[in-house]
Design a protein around this motif. Structure first.
Motif, PDB file in Angstrom:
ATOM      1  N   THR A  59       9.018   8.594  48.284  1.00 37.58           N
ATOM      2  CA  THR A  59      10.312   8.832  47.857  1.00 37.58           C
ATOM      3  C   THR A  59      11.389   8.283  48.661  1.00 37.58           C
ATOM      4  O   THR A  59      12.147   7.669  47.842  1.00 37.58           O
ATOM      5  N   LEU A  60      11.351   8.146  49.966  1.00 35.82           N
ATOM      6  CA  LEU A  60      12.104   7.241  50.883  1.00 35.82           C
ATOM      7  C   LEU A  60      12.077   5.846  50.647  1.00 35.82           C
ATOM      8  O   LEU A  60      13.094   5.208  50.451  1.00 35.82           O
ATOM      9  N   ALA A  61      10.557   5.209  50.232  1.00 36.25           N
ATOM     10  CA  ALA A  61      10.705   3.801  49.532  1.00 36.25           C
ATOM     11  C   ALA A  61      11.548   3.777  48.537  1.00 36.25           C
ATOM     12  O   ALA A  61      12.029   2.588  48.213  1.00 36.25           O
ATOM     13  N   ALA A  62      11.502   4.592  47.507  1.00 39.12           N
ATOM     14  CA  ALA A  62      12.097   4.551  46.314  1.00 39.12           C
ATOM     15  C   ALA A  62      13.824   4.463  46.396  1.00 39.12           C
ATOM     16  O   ALA A  62      14.201   3.589  46.106  1.00 39.12           O
ATOM     17  N   LEU A  63      14.186   5.373  47.420  1.00 37.93           N
ATOM     18  CA  LEU A  63      15.648   5.360  47.841  1.00 37.93           C
ATOM     19  C   LEU A  63      16.174   4.320  48.357  1.00 37.93           C
ATOM     20  O   LEU A  63      17.109   3.736  48.291  1.00 37.93           O
ATOM     21  N   LYS A  64      14.952   3.468  49.214  1.00 36.26           N
ATOM     22  CA  LYS A  64      15.525   2.506  50.053  1.00 36.26           C
ATOM     23  C   LYS A  64      15.639   1.236  48.847  1.00 36.26           C
ATOM     24  O   LYS A  64      16.623   0.313  49.030  1.00 36.26           O
ATOM     25  N   GLU A  65      14.741   1.112  48.058  1.00 33.98           N
ATOM     26  CA  GLU A  65      14.924   0.388  46.898  1.00 33.98           C
ATOM     27  C   GLU A  65      16.130   0.250  45.875  1.00 33.98           C
ATOM     28  O   GLU A  65      16.809  -0.653  45.615  1.00 33.98           O
ATOM     29  N   LEU A 101      19.599  13.177  45.515  1.00 31.48           N
ATOM     30  CA  LEU A 101      19.006  12.437  47.082  1.00 31.48           C
ATOM     31  C   LEU A 101      19.431  11.102  47.020  1.00 31.48           C
ATOM     32  O   LEU A 101      20.024  10.766  48.335  1.00 31.48           O
ATOM     33  N   ALA A 102      19.780  10.327  45.925  1.00 33.59           N
ATOM     34  CA  ALA A 102      20.050   8.822  46.264  1.00 33.59           C
ATOM     35  C   ALA A 102      21.626   9.034  46.618  1.00 33.59           C
ATOM     36  O   ALA A 102      21.906   8.101  47.474  1.00 33.59           O
ATOM     37  N   ARG A 103      22.637   9.892  46.291  1.00 35.73           N
ATOM     38  CA  ARG A 103      23.999  10.035  46.597  1.00 35.73           C
ATOM     39  C   ARG A 103      23.915  10.330  48.265  1.00 35.73           C
ATOM     40  O   ARG A 103      24.672   9.863  48.876  1.00 35.73           O
ATOM     41  N   ASN A 104      22.996  11.352  48.472  1.00 41.71           N
ATOM     42  CA  ASN A 104      23.067  11.772  49.900  1.00 41.71           C
ATOM     43  C   ASN A 104      22.538  10.472  50.945  1.00 41.71           C
ATOM     44  O   ASN A 104      23.028  10.089  51.972  1.00 41.71           O
ATOM     45  N   TYR A 105      21.634   9.704  50.207  1.00 42.62           N
ATOM     46  CA  TYR A 105      20.925   8.519  50.791  1.00 42.62           C
ATOM     47  C   TYR A 105      21.996   7.396  51.104  1.00 42.62           C
ATOM     48  O   TYR A 105      22.121   6.769  52.343  1.00 42.62           O
ATOM     49  N   PHE A 106      22.826   6.971  50.022  1.00 41.32           N
ATOM     50  CA  PHE A 106      23.609   6.057  50.048  1.00 41.32           C
ATOM     51  C   PHE A 106      24.808   6.538  51.014  1.00 41.32           C
ATOM     52  O   PHE A 106      25.307   5.692  51.977  1.00 41.32           O
ATOM     53  N   ASP A 107      25.173   7.683  51.199  1.00 46.87           N
ATOM     54  CA  ASP A 107      26.413   8.206  52.149  1.00 46.87           C
ATOM     55  C   ASP A 107      25.795   8.076  53.550  1.00 46.87           C
ATOM     56  O   ASP A 107      26.430   7.726  54.516  1.00 46.87           O
ATOM     57  N   PHE A 108      24.611   8.348  53.815  1.00 48.42           N
ATOM     58  CA  PHE A 108      23.804   8.388  55.061  1.00 48.42           C
ATOM     59  C   PHE A 108      23.710   6.940  55.478  1.00 48.42           C
ATOM     60  O   PHE A 108      24.200   6.802  56.602  1.00 48.42           O
ATOM     61  N   ARG A 109      23.359   6.045  54.539  1.00 49.56           N
ATOM     62  CA  ARG A 109      23.343   4.705  55.130  1.00 49.56           C
ATOM     63  C   ARG A 109      24.441   4.027  55.579  1.00 49.56           C
ATOM     64  O   ARG A 109      24.688   3.430  56.433  1.00 49.56           O
ATOM     65  N   ARG A 110      25.685   4.512  54.863  1.00 50.98           N
ATOM     66  CA  ARG A 110      27.061   4.046  54.845  1.00 50.98           C
ATOM     67  C   ARG A 110      27.522   4.423  56.613  1.00 50.98           C
ATOM     68  O   ARG A 110      27.772   3.738  57.401  1.00 50.98           O
TER      69      ARG A 110
END
Length: 250
Positions: A59-65, A101-110
C-alpha cells in the motif's frame, strides 16, 4: 491476495465532489498516461480474504507511485483525477479508503519536504549520523500527525526498523576509537536486535530474515525440532508444520 483493477473508461462523470473541492468539472477526462500509471500502482495492493485492503509495504508503494505520477500535487484537478481512476478500478469502500490515505500521504510528504528544507538551511553537517537521526525522529512524529497509529505503524514498519539500524551500524563501523573486535561485537548485537524486530513483521523482509536464521541453524547442526520452534515463534505452529512437511517432501 492481489487486486485486479477493472478496465478504465476513457471518460467518467464524477459521482460526488472530492472533499474540500468546490469547482470540480462535471465531466472528468482522465489523462491516459497518468491513468495507466495509477492502475499499474493498484496492482501492487494486497487484500485479505474478505476483500479488505491490507496496510502494508505494498500500500505504501502504491501511495508513493500516486505521489510520483501526480507530481506531488494535491490540487483539485489531480485529486479528481485520482478519485476517477480509483472509483473506476476498485470497489467503492476500498476506493474511498485509498483516497483518504492518498490525501493524508500527499499532505505528509509536503510537510516532510518543508521540514527537511528548514532543517538543512544553515546546518553545518547535513550528512552526520547524529543530524540524520534527529531529522528522522522528527519525520516519524510528522507521520503520526497525518496517519492513525495503527496505520503508520504498518505502512512504515520496515523503514522505521531498517533505517535507524543502518545509521547506527554505520556509526559503529566508522568509529575508530573501537578496536576491530569491539566493532564486530557491537555490530553483532545490533544485527541480532534488528533481526528480532523484523522477524515479527508480516513482510518479505521478515521472511528473508527467518530463512537466513534457519539456514544458519542447519549449518550449525540444529535439530528439526529446534528449527520448528524457531519458525513457530514467528509464524505460528500451523505454518511451521507446513514448512516442516515441505522440508521432508521428496
Amino acid at each position: 491476495m492481489r487486486s485486479v483493477p477493472h478496465a478504465l473508461p476513457e471518460q467518467k462523470v464524477a459521482s460526488e465532489p472530492v472533499d474540500g473541492v468546490e469547482s470540480s468539472p462535471e465531466n472528468i477526462a482522465v489523462p491516459p498516461v497518468e491513468a495507466v500509471a495509477i492502475i499499474d500502482a493498484l496492482l501492487l495492493l494486497s487484500f485479505d480474504h474478505d476483500g479488505n485492503l491490507l496496510m502494508d509495504r505494498n500500500t505504501l508503494a502504491a501511495l508513493k507511485e500516486f505521489h510520483t505520477q501526480l507530481e506531488g500535487s494535491a490540487s483539485a484537478d489531480t485529486m479528481v483525477t485520482l478519485r476517477t481512476v480509483l472509483e473506476a478500478s476498485l470497489p467503492e469502500t476500498v476506493a474511498n479508503q485509498l483516497m483518504a490515505l492518498a490525501r493524508n500521504y500527499f499532505d505528509f510528504r509536503r510537510a516532510e519536504q518543508d521540514f527537511q528544507l528548514a532543517m538543512t538551511a544553515g546546518a553545518e553537517e547535513v550528512n552526520g549520523v547524529a543530524f540524520q537521526s534527529e531529522q528522522y525522529a522528527e519525520i516519524k512524529k510528522i507521520r503520526r500527525s497525518y496517519f492513525a497509529p495503527e496505520v503508520v505503524n504498518k505502512l512504515f514498519a520496515e523503514e522505521e526498523a531498517q533505517l535507524p539500524y543502518m545509521a547506527t551500524a554505520l556509526a559503529v563501523a566508522q568509529n575508530r576509537e573501537l578496536t576491530a573486535e569491539q566493532r564486530a561485537q557491537q555490530l553483532a548485537v545490533l544485527r541480532e536486535d534488528f533481526n528480532h524486530v523484523t522477524s515479527r513483521m508480516d513482510s518479505p523482509l521478515a521472511g528473508k530474515v527467518l530463512e537466513a536464521k534457519v539456514a544458519r541453524m542447519r549449518a550449525s547442526g540444529a535439530t528439526e525440532a529446534a528449527i520448528f520452534d524457531a519458525r513457530s515463534e514467528v509464524l505460528g505452529s500451523a505454518e511451521a508444520q507446513r514448512l516442516a512437511d515441505l522440508d521432508r517432501a521428496p
